[in-house]
Write a protein that holds these residues in place. Structure first.
Motif, PDB file in Angstrom:
ATOM      1  N   PRO A   3     -12.336   7.286   4.359  1.00  0.00           N
ATOM      2  CA  PRO A   3     -13.459   6.549   4.940  1.00  0.00           C
ATOM      3  C   PRO A   3     -14.099   7.371   6.056  1.00  0.00           C
ATOM      4  O   PRO A   3     -13.844   7.139   7.230  1.00  0.00           O
ATOM      5  CB  PRO A   3     -12.810   5.281   5.468  1.00  0.00           C
ATOM      6  N   GLY A  14      -9.552   3.647  10.058  1.00  0.00           N
ATOM      7  CA  GLY A  14      -9.789   3.087   8.735  1.00  0.00           C
ATOM      8  C   GLY A  14      -8.958   3.781   7.681  1.00  0.00           C
ATOM      9  O   GLY A  14      -8.503   4.904   7.860  1.00  0.00           O
ATOM     10  N   ARG A  15      -8.736   3.086   6.594  1.00  0.00           N
ATOM     11  CA  ARG A  15      -7.918   3.657   5.518  1.00  0.00           C
ATOM     12  C   ARG A  15      -8.356   2.981   4.232  1.00  0.00           C
ATOM     13  O   ARG A  15      -8.617   1.783   4.216  1.00  0.00           O
ATOM     14  CB  ARG A  15      -6.443   3.336   5.775  1.00  0.00           C
ATOM     15  N   SER A  16      -8.486   3.758   3.169  1.00  0.00           N
ATOM     16  CA  SER A  16      -8.776   3.094   1.899  1.00  0.00           C
ATOM     17  C   SER A  16      -7.517   3.093   1.059  1.00  0.00           C
ATOM     18  O   SER A  16      -6.677   3.982   1.168  1.00  0.00           O
ATOM     19  CB  SER A  16      -9.949   3.750   1.171  1.00  0.00           C
ATOM     20  N   GLU A  17      -7.399   2.057   0.242  1.00  0.00           N
ATOM     21  CA  GLU A  17      -6.139   1.803  -0.452  1.00  0.00           C
ATOM     22  C   GLU A  17      -5.854   2.860  -1.512  1.00  0.00           C
ATOM     23  O   GLU A  17      -4.752   3.341  -1.642  1.00  0.00           O
ATOM     24  CB  GLU A  17      -6.211   0.432  -1.103  1.00  0.00           C
ATOM     25  N   THR A  18      -6.882   3.220  -2.265  1.00  0.00           N
ATOM     26  CA  THR A  18      -6.666   4.177  -3.340  1.00  0.00           C
ATOM     27  C   THR A  18      -6.521   5.570  -2.738  1.00  0.00           C
ATOM     28  O   THR A  18      -7.417   6.056  -2.075  1.00  0.00           O
ATOM     29  CB  THR A  18      -7.840   4.179  -4.316  1.00  0.00           C
ATOM     30  N   PRO A  51     -12.113   9.597  -1.686  1.00  0.00           N
ATOM     31  CA  PRO A  51     -12.617  10.109  -0.416  1.00  0.00           C
ATOM     32  C   PRO A  51     -12.115   9.239   0.742  1.00  0.00           C
ATOM     33  O   PRO A  51     -12.036   8.021   0.594  1.00  0.00           O
ATOM     34  CB  PRO A  51     -14.127  10.001  -0.569  1.00  0.00           C
TER      35      PRO A  51
END
Lengths: 399, 401
Positions: B76, B66-70, B74
């Motif tokens: 994921p 998983g990866r968060s865009e911002t 924190p």
């Protein structure tokens, strides 16, 4: 000597040594200002964190898989051999006084519309999520009340996802891809902002069953329950526990109430505020030593005056009151000035840095002021005692 | 007047008023001691966290699905992804030249039972490489055997606390326990190590990764720990992991790689900021002590008017008078600082006696800074009284007698 006279005498003595009195009071003022300012910031942060948590409402119960004895994340949220299922959630929803239930699973996937794509949080939720979490739909509607085991592929977007993917295009009715599967957008949530670092607007909401399928999972991560404010919490928790025990055979889940969480959080933050206040209190202690010093010097200087007072008939107790009164007036004035500086500073700080909320709590103000007077009292006792025990003849000879 | 004379003169003047001098020194000492003590505690917290991190092993990278865009937010930490990080991905990564070891991890929770006793604990699925990467040590028996990670065998290693809860003082080696609906033979017990980054390694059971996947019916991994070949290889390893996984995941960037250094420096920054602000708050008390010194020195000047007049009359210049009074306040604050340091060391000694696990060390820079700040306060708050003394007119000063 009347109390009035004593007070007058003390104030007069202080006024005649303006610079000295000012500096002594300043020492106390700095200490009190530090305490007031720091506790204001602490209280402000306390309020801020609590409001962050209560924005989802306070009448919440969370059920998570796995039995944990300590606070903290259990491995069971990730995977376990005794899953918490959608059926469990449905059964819990039938308990009286439970107003809403959200079977919850969370993940991370890319959401695509046309050429635009964005990796976002994916929340698998039930149709009652807006009611339970106190969220509002800005456009369209939330997920419909489908059969929870076979919901239609609808999605509701968070505010930020909508803006990033669609810009000014109306997203309602459009088809998007989430994690490679097709969904139809039926609504957009109102902006909710960050919560403790997590951007809640950077999320898409899809039916729980769809999310479980997408992530190839059996177990929910959490079931959130909203109970009626009229219901007794302990009774409801008991019912939830016995129902799940009946369904699972053993207690392989954990029930956390929002109230418990807020209590724990509140007490932690209280301790923090108190610790910070105590740090400021060190300055107060030093200020107290200051009063002690000055009063000692002052007694030495005014030996003749004390002798005279004694000679014309003042009793020991009266001399004692006089000097203690002086110390208390000094610390009281200093405390008041410090209060003004501290509260004013907190107010200005709150104005300049809106992100740092400050809140001057009366409880701490009163405490600090009492402490200041108490310190004055304590610091005054020793010199005053010394002044009172002077032999009048010796004292007069000092002239 | 020589410097020695100035110092001698001030010391004599100070020792003339014992109580007052003692109280001023006390005030200064409280301030200095609190600054040093709080800094030492902050430093201790920093050392503690650093030690925790190094117990994770060196040159470690953590790969999470998983990866968060911002960026900057924190990662994921928890949550599922449509495309999982699989064991095949891990075996593929292990082939890279910049990567020394790779340990896949699946996490779950299941009851572990033996005879009539049962305890629900965290189950870690991993391979033999975990032993070296997490720098574990055994109390009894051996760790998971090496072999094909895609084949799960029925063996397990228990944490210290788990062994104690279920077996008491009996030796568990060779016994069969039931974890979930499968049977495992115990081949080892971990040595006591305590908490490590929130996961209590004493209360776990470690099984081969493939067995854990079968147990929990998943094919994905929760984390992958990667050990790079050396400090310089860490960044290269990060790039390699990202590009290799992208290749294997059909061009999609769907993992997050966290380096241990990045994690550590974040914590370091936070703790340093905390230490500094706490010490700063304590330093307010130094300024209060400074005010006290100024106050008393002002009184001293007015009390010693005749003395100053006499000094001027026998030929002391006004700058010499200035120097004498400044020296007095400087000496006061220095002695105060010295007592403060002694107090602080007593305090740290007390803390280290009370909490032996918590390393409190007085950092050298804090000592220097505290003494320097104390001296500075003494000098700054000494200026006004010294000026006043120097300005006295000798004739008037003497005639006041």
């Amino acid at each position: 000597m009347l109390i009035n006279d004593s007070a007058k005498q003390a104030i007069h003595a202080l006024a005649s040594q303006r610079m000295r009195s000012f500096l002594t009071a300043l020492g106390i003022a700095v200490g009190i200002a530090a305490v007031v300012l720091l506790t204001s910031i602490g209280e402000g942060i306390h309020k801020f964190v609590l409001s962050e948590f209560t924005q989802f409402g306070t009448n919440l119960i969370a059920v998570t898989p796995g039995k944990t004895t300590t606070v903290g994340m259990s491995g069971a949220v990730i995977s376990n051999v005794r899953p918490l299922s959608i059926d469990d959630a449905l059964a819990l929803g039938r308990i009286p006084k439970i107003l809403g239930v959200v079977p919850f699973v969370q993940g991370n996937a890319s959401t695509e519309f046309g050429k635009h794509g964005r990796r976002t949080y994916v929340f698998g939720v039930g149709p009652e999520a807006p009611k339970v979490w106190q969220m509002k739909v800005a456009m369209g509607r939330f997920l419909p009340d489908d059969d929870p085991r076979a919901s239609r592929a609808f999605a509701v977007l968070g505010d930020k996802v909508m803006r990033e993917l669609f810009g000014i295009v109306n997203p309602l009715g459009r088809r998007i891809r989430i994690g490679g599967r097709r969904f139809r957008v039926i609504g957009v949530m109102e902006s909710k902002g960050q919560m403790l670092g997590f951007d809640l607007d950077d999320a898409v909401y899809i039916p729980t069953a769809r999310a479980l399928a997408m992530f190839d999972r059996e177990s929910l991560m959490e079931i959130d329950l909203l109970y009626a404010a009229t219901g007794r919490l302990t009774k409801i928790v008991k019912k939830v526990r016995s129902l799940l025990m009946d369904r699972h055979g053993t207690e392989d889940f954990t029930i956390t109430t929002q109230e418990q969480m807020l209590d724990v959080l509140g007490s932690v933050l209280d301790i923090l505020t108190m610790a910070v206040g105590a740090l400021g209190g060190i300055s107060l202690l030093v200020g107290g030593v200051g009063i002690l010093t000055i009063m000692t010097i002052s007694v030495n200087e005014r030996k003749a005056e004390i002798g005279l007072l004694r000679a014309i008939g003042a009793r020991r107790g009266q001399i004692l009151t006089l000097f203690i009164g002086e110390a208390v007036v000094l610390s009281g004035i200093g405390g008041f000035a410090g209060l003004m500086i501290g509260a004013g500073g907190a107010w200005i700080l709150g104005g300049i840095v809106p992100a740092l909320p400050t809140h001057t709590s009366w409880q701490y103000v009163v405490l600090a002021e009492t402490l200041a007077v108490l310190i004055g009292l304590l610091a005054g006792v020793l010199p005053a005692h010394r002044a009172a025990s002077l032999n009048p003849i010796e004292a007069l000879r000092a002239e | 007047m020589k410097i020695q004379d100035v110092i001698q003169f001030s010391v004599k003047a100070l020792s003339g008023y014992t109580i007052r001098t003692f109280l001023m020194i006390l005030a200064m000492a409280i301030g200095v001691a609190s600054v040093i003590l709080l800094t030492a505690m902050g430093e201790g917290a920093r050392v503690f966290v650093t030690r925790e991190f190094s117990s994770l092993g060196t040159y470690i990278l953590i790969v999470l699905p998983g990866r968060s865009e911002t960026t900057g937010g924190p990662p994921p930490l928890l949550g599922e992804t449509p495309r999982e990080l699989t064991l095949e991905d891990v075996l593929f990564l292990a082939r890279s030249s910049v990567i020394r070891r790779v340990a896949p991890i699946t996490v779950g929770s299941a009851p572990v039972s033996w005879k009539h006793r049962e305890r629900e604990v965290t189950i870690l699925g991993s391979t033999e490489t975990l032993f070296d990467i997490r720098q574990l040590s055994m109390a009894q028996g051996s760790f998971l055997p090496a072999g094909d990670p895609t084949r799960g065998s029925g063996v397990c290693v228990l944490g210290y606390k788990l062994k104690k809860e279920i077996f008491g003082n009996q030796s568990p080696l060779g016994e069969w326990v039931r974890i979930g609906d499968r049977r495992f033979r115990i081949i080892g017990v971990l040595a006591k190590k305590g908490q490590s980054l929130g996961l209590d390694m004493g209360d776990v059971a470690i099984v081969p990764v493939a067995s854990a996947q079968a147990l929990f019916n998943t094919s994905g991994l929760f984390r992958v720990l990667v050990q790079a070949n050396g400090r310089n290889a860490v960044q290269k390893a990060k790039k390699t992991i990202l590009s290799e996984i992208r290749k294997r995941h059909e061009g999609e960037d769907d993992v997050t790689v966290i380096t241990q250094d990045a994690l550590l420096s974040t914590f370091d920054r936070i703790l340093l900021a905390m230490t500094l602000s706490v010490a700063g708050i304590a330093a307010i008390s130094l300024s209060v002590a400074g005010i006290l010194i100024m106050n008393v020195m002002l009184i001293a000047v007015s009390q010693r008017t005749t003395e100053v007049g006499l000094l001027r009359a026998v030929g002391a210049t006004s700058s010499q008078i200035h120097r004498i009074f400044l020296a007095e306040s400087a000496i006061l604050s220095l002695i105060g600082a010295a007592f403060g340091i002694i107090l602080a060391f007593l305090g740290t000694w007390g803390i280290s006696r009370g909490y032996p696990d918590f390393p409190v060390t007085v950092p050298a820079w804090a000592l220097g800074a505290a003494v320097f700040v104390a001296l500075l306060t003494g000098l700054i708050f000494g200026v006004l009284p010294a000026k006043r003394a120097a300005r006295l007119d000798p004739v008037q000063a003497l005639s006041r007698r």
